[in-house]
Design a protein around this motif. Structure first.
Motif, short mmCIF file in Angstrom:
data_model
loop_
_atom_site.label_atom_id
_atom_site.label_comp_id
_atom_site.label_asym_id
_atom_site.label_seq_id
_atom_site.Cartn_x
_atom_site.Cartn_y
_atom_site.Cartn_z
N LEU A 65 -1.03 1.68 -0.39
CA LEU A 65 -0.88 1.31 -1.70
C LEU A 65 0.34 2.04 -2.16
O LEU A 65 0.35 2.87 -2.96
CB LEU A 65 -2.37 1.70 -2.34
CG LEU A 65 -3.66 1.33 -1.98
CD1 LEU A 65 -4.92 1.58 -2.86
CD2 LEU A 65 -3.73 -0.10 -1.85
N GLY A 125 -0.88 -0.82 -5.64
CA GLY A 125 -1.49 -1.86 -4.67
C GLY A 125 -0.48 -2.09 -3.51
O GLY A 125 0.48 -1.47 -3.47
N PHE A 173 -2.06 -9.26 -2.62
CA PHE A 173 -2.25 -8.01 -3.18
C PHE A 173 -3.60 -7.10 -3.25
O PHE A 173 -4.52 -8.00 -3.57
CB PHE A 173 -1.60 -7.92 -4.86
CG PHE A 173 -0.15 -8.35 -4.76
CD1 PHE A 173 0.87 -7.43 -4.90
CD2 PHE A 173 0.15 -9.66 -4.90
CE1 PHE A 173 2.12 -7.68 -4.97
CE2 PHE A 173 1.47 -9.98 -5.02
CZ PHE A 173 2.46 -9.15 -5.11
N ILE A 224 -5.64 -4.15 -4.49
CA ILE A 224 -5.92 -3.21 -5.54
C ILE A 224 -7.28 -2.28 -5.28
O ILE A 224 -8.19 -2.99 -4.91
CB ILE A 224 -5.57 -3.46 -6.79
CG1 ILE A 224 -6.77 -4.56 -7.37
CG2 ILE A 224 -3.92 -4.07 -7.01
CD1 ILE A 224 -6.38 -4.91 -8.93
#
Length: 113
Positions: A8, A40, A64, A66
């Motif tokens: 991340l 992310g 992405f 997260i």
């Protein structure tokens, strides 16, 4: 992209549409920061070029990842976000299967510079 090896390493700042008045009775739409930036991971999945109205238009689509949170669960495709100096339009949001309910995957598109 396996969740076990996720890095991340990108900062995403989400944006939400805000409506206003331009002083002449016209409604204008702008974007304002929504929440605090979150970490992310990014994986590019496709790019495309097309000619429209005599202009070359290029796009990049990426996924992405997260961490799931109450804030992240409230995001919708009506929101946008910035990452690495570019603004991304959210195409879709879904839960990542493993680990269970620990992460969200956001598919997003931006115009390529």
């Amino acid at each position: 992209m396996g969740v076990n090896v996720l890095r991340l390493d990108r900062r995403l700042q989400f944006l939400r549409a805000v409506m206003g008045d331009d002083g002449y009775g016209n409604v204008i739409t702008g974007w304002a920061a929504h929440g605090v930036p979150v970490w992310g991971a990014r994986k590019d999945v496709s790019d495309a070029e097309q000619v429209a109205a005599g202009r070359l238009l290029a796009t990049v689509t990426a996924r992405f990842i997260i961490r799931r949170s109450s804030f992240a669960a409230g995001l919708t495709p009506m929101d946008q976000f910035t990452c690495d100096g570019a603004t991304w339009a959210i195409d879709g949001i879904k839960e990542v299967a493993q680990p269970r309910r620990g992460f969200l995957e956001i598919t997003a598109t931006k115009g390529a510079a």
